[in-house]
Scaffold this active site. Structure first.
Site: not given
Length: 176
Positions: A144-146, A148
């Site tokens: 999820f973070y990657r 973004l």
């Protein structure tokens, strides 16, 4: 995507004792437990600032917690730790982040993360830090973070970093 109001939710606000998080479940027990057992205590003791998304009944449907921290220059990506940088680089830490399981996949996570990034970017006006770091709770969260824009640090593929200059540039794009 991520319109709090369209889902009957209120925009993020600081956590208070009047919020009901007894039914909060995001599918990650450690994040549920932290909200129930530590969030109010940590906020009162100035360890973290927690912001929640809630419904009209004051039930928490998502939250994030921010605090300040440091990363060693040797552990930071080169673009954050250029020659002349101090041995410890100030950062904002996204200490906790979770969305109620019933709302996952509906854009609330991206919207809540955007709020966290805006809050951190605003804080850079008073407190200097170069990036926002998150310790992803698992590989699903790391993905999820990657997606973004977060990048892995040299410490761990689960400790992800986003330079504040990138956040601010995204918030205030140059005039064309």
């Amino acid at each position: 995507m991520g319109d709090f109001r369209s889902l009957g939710l209120f925009a993020p606000e600081p956590l208070t004792a009047s919020h009901d998080f007894s039914g909060f479940s995001c599918g990650k027990p450690s994040l549920d437990t932290w909200l129930a057992d530590m969030a109010l205590h940590n906020q009162a003791a100035n360890y973290t600032r927690t912001f929640v998304v809630r419904d009209r009944d004051m039930q928490v449907k998502g939250y994030y917690a921010l605090c300040a921290g440091m990363i060693l220059r040797k552990d930071a990506p080169r673009k954050l730790a250029r020659h002349g940088a101090p041995s410890e680089i100030p950062i904002a830490l996204l200490a906790r982040f979770a969305i109620h399981s019933g709302l996952q996949g509906r854009g609330i996570g991206k919207a809540l993360l955007a709020h966290a990034l805006r809050t951190a970017a605003s804080a850079t006006q008073a407190v200097a830090f170069r990036a926002l770091i998150v310790d992803a709770v698992d590989e699903e969260a790391a993905v999820f973070y990657r997606k973004l824009g977060f990048e892995e640090t040299k410490i761990s593929p689960m400790k992800l970093i986003l330079p504040m200059q990138d956040v601010i540039a995204a918030m205030f794009p140059p005039d064309d």
